[in-house]
Design an enzyme around this catalytic site. Structure first.
Site, mmCIF file in Angstrom:
data_model
loop_
_atom_site.group_PDB
_atom_site.id
_atom_site.type_symbol
_atom_site.label_atom_id
_atom_site.label_comp_id
_atom_site.label_asym_id
_atom_site.label_seq_id
_atom_site.Cartn_x
_atom_site.Cartn_y
_atom_site.Cartn_z
ATOM 1 C CG MET A 23 -2.130 -0.848 1.216
ATOM 2 S SD MET A 23 -3.091 -1.177 2.639
ATOM 3 C CE MET A 23 -4.071 -0.241 2.467
ATOM 4 C CB SER A 24 2.211 3.419 -2.775
ATOM 5 O OG SER A 24 0.644 3.345 -3.434
ATOM 6 N N GLY B 267 -1.720 5.647 -2.304
ATOM 7 C CA GLY B 267 -2.304 5.914 -3.259
ATOM 8 C C GLY B 267 -3.936 4.856 -3.289
ATOM 9 C CG ASP C 218 -4.298 3.144 -8.937
ATOM 10 O OD1 ASP C 218 -5.647 3.271 -9.060
ATOM 11 O OD2 ASP C 218 -3.114 3.588 -9.644
ATOM 12 C CB SER C 219 -2.001 0.113 -3.440
ATOM 13 O OG SER C 219 -2.049 1.585 -2.912
ATOM 14 C CB CYS D 16 11.435 -0.092 -7.967
ATOM 15 S SG CYS D 16 10.828 -0.237 -6.088
ATOM 16 N N GLY E 139 -1.452 -2.346 -6.547
ATOM 17 C CA GLY E 139 -2.055 -1.778 -7.507
ATOM 18 C C GLY E 139 -2.231 -0.698 -8.616
ATOM 19 C CB CYS F 153 10.149 8.047 -4.918
ATOM 20 S SG CYS F 153 10.953 6.521 -4.620
#
Length: 372
Positions: free
Chosen positions: A10-11, A13, A15-16, A99, A123, A196
């Site tokens: 889970m970032s 964001g 989507d996740s 990554c 996501g 990032c």
């Protein structure tokens, strides 16, 4: 299928967040994890403190456990350090792909396995499709504008068997609507865009300037006439248009060649047509959609013969680029080396910057990839 234990990355964001919600609703045992990857300055990517906070709050809202995993050393070794050395060597890296290759779908998956999870989920807008022979392939997400199959192209059979992309069949608008329905704070959060570990404030130049020597170069046109100069040839990439110190006006000019070997590094600019080629050589070639390809980019294993890609395929050379038709043939300059091939374009295409991934599709499915 039957409920399984899933670790969802889970970032912070939308989507996740929705990926976690969908898995929970399907009855799986879901645990959220946010990765702490970069310890330095960040104002643009998916590693800030506020993102961890967003992810934790979404997990609370969904009633699932949330953890933070630190992979800072792995991230520095496999993503940040190669990013710098690639620039120093004249390559254009894709850190998000590295990554995914080394952290999200390797180090995190290994830890998930040790902790007894059956699968990992993200996501990403991509899908995993099963084929009649039992093998799996990465396929494009339903939302073509958001498709991320290119950046997860490296997943081999072993990884694909343990990877879930719960939102891959949804349009982005459906993802946001679902987040709003669930009352998730991330429903309207904009997508993260940038690398990032590069801040918008100081940019790539200052990041690399602290890590590698930067070399000035002259800029010439295709006739060899000087037209400008750049302060760092290491920051120049094939096809680049801006930041070349050129006078304005006239037709757009692009970087068509970078020569770092002569007495004075030289960048050549020309027209869009000067970038077009009828073939592109590719190394680190591996066929992913047929059998387990080697996981480490540094030591490519011989993959199935090139002949496994008969006729025309679709080839994509950037994360948001269009796929173009071409044919994959053996590289005559490296006979007998299965890790080197040539893409022969059906119609001339732009040269690909060295270091970029070249991903080959049959229809919507990833079957092979390499690097320019």
């Amino acid at each position: 299928g039957r409920p399984v234990r899933v670790l969802v990355m889970m970032s912070g964001g939308v989507d996740s967040s929705v990926a976690a919600a969908l898995l929970r609703d399907e009855g799986h045992e879901v645990v959220g994890v946010t990765l702490k990857l970069w310890g330095g300055d960040s104002d643009s990517g998916c590693c800030s403190i506020s993102d961890v906070d967003d992810a934790r709050r979404v997990a609370d809202r969904l009633g699932i456990d949330h953890h933070t995993f630190g992979f800072g050393e792995d991230f520095t070794r496999h993503v940040v350090a190669p990013y710098s050395t690639d620039h120093a060597r004249g390559l254009t890296p894709n850190p998000c792909i590295e990554c995914n290759r080394h952290i999200k779908f390797a180090a995190v998956d290994e830890r998930a396995r040790l902790l007894g999870f059956d699968a990992v989920a993200t996501g990403h807008h991509a899908r995993v499709v099963a084929r009649a022979d039992g093998s799996r392939r990465v396929a494009r997400g339903a939302d073509r504008a958001k498709d991320q199959s290119y950046v997860v192209h490296m997943l081999d059979q072993d990884r694909l068997a343990r990877t879930l992309f719960p939102i891959g069949h949804l349009a982005k608008s459906e993802v946001r609507a679902r987040a709003a329905e669930l009352g998730l704070r991330t429903a309207a959060k904009p997508d993260s865009q940038d690398v990032c570990f590069i801040t918008r404030a100081s940019g790539r130049g200052s990041f690399l300037g602290e890590r590698i020597p930067l070399t000035p170069a002259r800029v010439v046109d295709t006739g060899g006439r000087p037209v400008g100069h750049v302060t760092a040839v290491e920051l120049v990439t094939l096809g680049q248009r801006k930041g070349l110190g050129l006078a304005g006006g006239g037709a757009p000019r692009y970087v068509v060649d970078v020569d770092r070997t002569g007495p004075e590094p030289t960048v050549t600019v020309g027209s869009a047509a000067d970038l077009l080629v009828d073939h592109q050589s590719v190394h680190h070639w591996a066929v992913t959609g047929y059998a387990a390809a080697d996981r480490s980019a540094d030591a490519p294993q011989p993959s199935p013969p090139v002949g496994l890609l008969p006729g025309a395929v679709l080839v994509q050379t950037s994360a948001h680029g269009t796929a173009h038709e071409g044919e994959v043939v053996p590289d005559a300059h490296h006979p007998g080396d299965p890790t080197r091939v040539v893409v022969r374009w059906q119609a001339p295409q732009r040269r690909v910057a060295p270091g970029q991934s070249v991903v080959v599709y049959e229809g919507d499915e990833v079957v092979a990839a390499g690097r320019a």
